[in-house]
Design a protein around this motif. Structure first.
Motif, PDB file in Angstrom:
ATOM      1  N   GLU A  36       0.831  -1.208   0.000  1.00 22.42           N
ATOM      2  CA  GLU A  36       0.000   0.000   0.000  1.00 22.42           C
ATOM      3  C   GLU A  36       0.864   1.256   0.000  1.00 22.42           C
ATOM      4  O   GLU A  36       0.535   2.251  -0.642  1.00 22.42           O
ATOM      5  N   PHE A  37       2.007   1.221   0.701  1.00 22.52           N
ATOM      6  CA  PHE A  37       2.866   2.393   0.785  1.00 22.52           C
ATOM      7  C   PHE A  37       4.281   2.133   0.282  1.00 22.52           C
ATOM      8  O   PHE A  37       5.106   3.042   0.270  1.00 22.52           O
ATOM      9  N   TYR A  38       4.594   0.920  -0.111  1.00 19.36           N
ATOM     10  CA  TYR A  38       5.945   0.586  -0.540  1.00 19.36           C
ATOM     11  C   TYR A  38       5.877  -0.277  -1.797  1.00 19.36           C
ATOM     12  O   TYR A  38       6.248  -1.432  -1.793  1.00 19.36           O
ATOM     13  N   PRO A 140       7.448   9.954   3.045  1.00 16.14           N
ATOM     14  CA  PRO A 140       6.249   9.111   3.086  1.00 16.14           C
ATOM     15  C   PRO A 140       5.104   9.712   2.262  1.00 16.14           C
ATOM     16  O   PRO A 140       5.062  10.925   2.016  1.00 16.14           O
ATOM     17  N   GLU A 141       4.198   8.843   1.852  1.00 17.79           N
ATOM     18  CA  GLU A 141       2.965   9.323   1.237  1.00 17.79           C
ATOM     19  C   GLU A 141       2.181  10.069   2.309  1.00 17.79           C
ATOM     20  O   GLU A 141       2.155   9.663   3.478  1.00 17.79           O
ATOM     21  N   VAL A 142       1.542  11.160   1.914  1.00 23.70           N
ATOM     22  CA  VAL A 142       0.775  11.980   2.853  1.00 23.70           C
ATOM     23  C   VAL A 142      -0.301  11.145   3.550  1.00 23.70           C
ATOM     24  O   VAL A 142      -0.608  11.363   4.720  1.00 23.70           O
ATOM     25  N   SER A 143      -0.824  10.149   2.849  1.00 26.65           N
ATOM     26  CA  SER A 143      -1.876   9.303   3.428  1.00 26.65           C
ATOM     27  C   SER A 143      -1.352   8.273   4.425  1.00 26.65           C
ATOM     28  O   SER A 143      -2.133   7.618   5.108  1.00 26.65           O
ATOM     29  N   ASN A 144      -0.041   8.143   4.553  1.00 23.03           N
ATOM     30  CA  ASN A 144       0.546   7.166   5.466  1.00 23.03           C
ATOM     31  C   ASN A 144       0.714   7.793   6.855  1.00 23.03           C
ATOM     32  O   ASN A 144       1.823   8.032   7.337  1.00 23.03           O
ATOM     33  N   GLU A 165       1.625  16.946  -4.324  1.00 18.39           N
ATOM     34  CA  GLU A 165       1.088  16.967  -2.959  1.00 18.39           C
ATOM     35  C   GLU A 165       0.849  15.574  -2.376  1.00 18.39           C
ATOM     36  O   GLU A 165       0.237  15.436  -1.323  1.00 18.39           O
ATOM     37  N   SER A 166       1.344  14.506  -3.045  1.00 19.38           N
ATOM     38  CA  SER A 166       1.076  13.155  -2.548  1.00 19.38           C
ATOM     39  C   SER A 166       2.133  12.646  -1.571  1.00 19.38           C
ATOM     40  O   SER A 166       1.888  11.697  -0.839  1.00 19.38           O
ATOM     41  N   ASN A 167       3.311  13.288  -1.560  1.00 14.49           N
ATOM     42  CA  ASN A 167       4.370  12.880  -0.644  1.00 14.49           C
ATOM     43  C   ASN A 167       4.765  14.047   0.248  1.00 14.49           C
ATOM     44  O   ASN A 167       4.565  15.205  -0.105  1.00 14.49           O
ATOM     45  N   LEU A 168       5.351  13.690   1.381  1.00 20.95           N
ATOM     46  CA  LEU A 168       5.784  14.676   2.356  1.00 20.95           C
ATOM     47  C   LEU A 168       7.282  14.513   2.575  1.00 20.95           C
ATOM     48  O   LEU A 168       7.743  13.428   2.939  1.00 20.95           O
ATOM     49  N   LEU A 169       8.036  15.569   2.330  1.00 23.84           N
ATOM     50  CA  LEU A 169       9.460  15.556   2.645  1.00 23.84           C
ATOM     51  C   LEU A 169       9.603  15.845   4.134  1.00 23.84           C
ATOM     52  O   LEU A 169       9.062  16.827   4.634  1.00 23.84           O
ATOM     53  N   MET A 170      10.306  14.961   4.822  1.00 31.15           N
ATOM     54  CA  MET A 170      10.564  15.129   6.249  1.00 31.15           C
ATOM     55  C   MET A 170      12.072  15.040   6.458  1.00 31.15           C
ATOM     56  O   MET A 170      12.760  14.305   5.741  1.00 31.15           O
ATOM     57  N   GLU A 171      12.586  15.795   7.430  1.00 28.25           N
ATOM     58  CA  GLU A 171      14.031  15.799   7.655  1.00 28.25           C
ATOM     59  C   GLU A 171      14.361  15.702   9.136  1.00 28.25           C
ATOM     60  O   GLU A 171      13.596  16.139   9.995  1.00 28.25           O
TER      61      GLU A 171
END
Length: 177
Positions: A36-38, A140-144, A165-171
């Motif tokens: 689903e996410f990978y 990650p996908e925003v929905s995860n 807008e489907s993924n979120l960059l996190m650091e």
């Protein structure tokens, strides 16, 4: 609360992936909850596809380092890290050393039990101690929502949405002592 106790799980081991792990990876990468996410839910992986993708990484032919996460002696998940090219799409300056990580728990009945937080925190410590990283990122996908919550517990901050807008960059910024 009398009679209740809190158990802290510490028998998580993260080891280098080997050729002996293709079968378990194919199993995980055929699981709806993982794909689903990978990956793609409609395209489970065969052992040959897993071998073709991960064997060059295990051999060092591709500069992505794969790992298997074990609970006790049982494999439960996958992690990998890689150094981003100096020129990247995320806007980091060329004097910053940026590593990306990817991970999943391959056993769905172990979701929401704190293992992901232990895995990611341990991996952050490993990368901080064994590389020249200034920043670790993930996307990650925003929905995860479950994964995003885990990453925030580990100290990752939301930077921006991308990929329509489907993924979120996190650091996670590594403090140099």
């Amino acid at each position: 609360m009398k009679g209740e106790s809190i158990v802290i799980i510490t028998n998580i081991n993260i080891r280098k992936m080997t050729d002996n792990d293709y079968e378990v990876m194919a199993k995980w990468l055929s699981t709806k909850e993982v794909l689903e996410f990978y990956g793609d839910v409609n395209s489970p992986f065969t052992i040959d596809q897993v071998r073709n993708k991960y064997e060059p990484r295990i051999r060092g032919d591709v500069l992505v380092s794969p790992f298997i996460v074990e609970l006790g002696s049982s494999p439960i998940g996958f992690m990998q890290y890689y150094k981003l090219e100096e020129q990247n799409d995320f806007g980091y300056s060329t004097n910053q050393v940026v590593y990306g990580i990817d991970q999943f728990i391959g056993v769905p009945n172990l979701f929401n039990k704190g293992y992901g937080t232990i895995m990611v925190s341990t991996f952050i410590d490993f990368i901080s101690s064994n590389t020249d990283a200034d920043v670790i990122i993930l996307d990650p996908e925003v929905s995860n929502v479950r994964a995003i919550r885990c990453y925030e517990k580990c100290g990752f901050l939301r930077v921006k949405k991308f990929n329509n807008e489907s993924n979120l960059l996190m650091e996670f910024k590594i403090s140099k002592a």
